[in-house]
Design a protein around this motif. Sequence first.
Motif, PDB file in Angstrom:
ATOM      1  N   VAL A  29     -38.139  19.040 -13.833  1.00 30.29           N
ATOM      2  CA  VAL A  29     -37.449  18.036 -13.028  1.00 30.29           C
ATOM      3  C   VAL A  29     -36.148  18.601 -12.463  1.00 30.29           C
ATOM      4  O   VAL A  29     -35.860  18.467 -11.271  1.00 30.29           O
ATOM      5  CB  VAL A  29     -37.181  16.760 -13.857  1.00 30.29           C
ATOM      6  CG1 VAL A  29     -36.328  15.769 -13.074  1.00 30.29           C
ATOM      7  CG2 VAL A  29     -38.490  16.116 -14.282  1.00 30.29           C
ATOM      8  N   LYS A  32     -36.636  20.969  -9.606  1.00 25.37           N
ATOM      9  CA  LYS A  32     -37.053  20.250  -8.400  1.00 25.37           C
ATOM     10  C   LYS A  32     -35.852  19.581  -7.736  1.00 25.37           C
ATOM     11  O   LYS A  32     -35.721  19.588  -6.519  1.00 25.37           O
ATOM     12  CB  LYS A  32     -38.132  19.234  -8.742  1.00 25.37           C
ATOM     13  CG  LYS A  32     -39.447  19.904  -9.115  1.00 25.37           C
ATOM     14  CD  LYS A  32     -40.480  18.932  -9.619  1.00 25.37           C
ATOM     15  CE  LYS A  32     -41.728  19.719  -9.997  1.00 25.37           C
ATOM     16  NZ  LYS A  32     -42.748  18.949 -10.626  1.00 25.37           N
ATOM     17  N   GLU A  66     -42.591  12.629 -16.025  1.00 27.30           N
ATOM     18  CA  GLU A  66     -41.984  13.407 -14.941  1.00 27.30           C
ATOM     19  C   GLU A  66     -41.816  12.555 -13.686  1.00 27.30           C
ATOM     20  O   GLU A  66     -40.797  12.641 -13.003  1.00 27.30           O
ATOM     21  CB  GLU A  66     -42.827  14.650 -14.628  1.00 27.30           C
ATOM     22  CG  GLU A  66     -42.192  15.538 -13.585  1.00 27.30           C
ATOM     23  CD  GLU A  66     -42.959  16.825 -13.326  1.00 27.30           C
ATOM     24  OE1 GLU A  66     -42.677  17.450 -12.301  1.00 27.30           O
ATOM     25  OE2 GLU A  66     -43.832  17.197 -14.151  1.00 27.30           O
ATOM     26  N   CYS A  70     -38.221  11.943 -12.022  1.00 32.58           N
ATOM     27  CA  CYS A  70     -37.970  12.312 -10.630  1.00 32.58           C
ATOM     28  C   CYS A  70     -37.513  11.105  -9.819  1.00 32.58           C
ATOM     29  O   CYS A  70     -36.621  11.209  -8.977  1.00 32.58           O
ATOM     30  CB  CYS A  70     -39.207  12.958 -10.018  1.00 32.58           C
ATOM     31  SG  CYS A  70     -39.512  14.631 -10.635  1.00 32.58           S
ATOM     32  N   LYS A  73     -33.999  10.466 -10.464  1.00 29.04           N
ATOM     33  CA  LYS A  73     -33.134  11.495  -9.862  1.00 29.04           C
ATOM     34  C   LYS A  73     -33.060  11.359  -8.342  1.00 29.04           C
ATOM     35  O   LYS A  73     -32.396  12.132  -7.682  1.00 29.04           O
ATOM     36  CB  LYS A  73     -33.634  12.893 -10.216  1.00 29.04           C
ATOM     37  CG  LYS A  73     -33.586  13.212 -11.682  1.00 29.04           C
ATOM     38  CD  LYS A  73     -32.180  13.541 -12.123  1.00 29.04           C
ATOM     39  CE  LYS A  73     -32.201  14.010 -13.568  1.00 29.04           C
ATOM     40  NZ  LYS A  73     -30.888  14.402 -14.022  1.00 29.04           N
TER      41      LYS A  73
END
Length: 132
Positions: A29, A32, A66, A70, A73
């Motif tokens: 994560v 990314k 995940e 994500c 985030k």
Amino acid sequence: IVAVTSKEEAQQAVDLGATMISIVNVDGVDAKVEVVQDLNIPEGRVVTTIVNIRARMDKGLEEVEEAWACRDKGFNCAWISDALYKAGNSVNEHPGAIIKSMKSKSSLRWASPVAQSGRGEGAREYLGDILM
């Protein structure tokens, strides 16, 4: 949709006018997030960020976790494929249940991806659809 694997590629895509950036072949994560963090996006333009979540070889549902991480985030979308079909042996792990878990507005702090009771799973708002 422009597929990128690094911050430099992401910035180049934005500079060339891309409105959708998909982060591919990047694990973790945080890695990314680094690809799209602090991009220089011209004022008034919107760039949709898509995270590619690959299936793990385990029997767990880390892909759901995940997707939640994500989303928390700031990613706008998740591209899921093989992860939907890797298990399927449990009533809680069929593709529909996995999509439902990914769409739920839950948190890694308060919930398990396989929880189906509705208790302790955080808010139950509708977050939208995943289209294939």
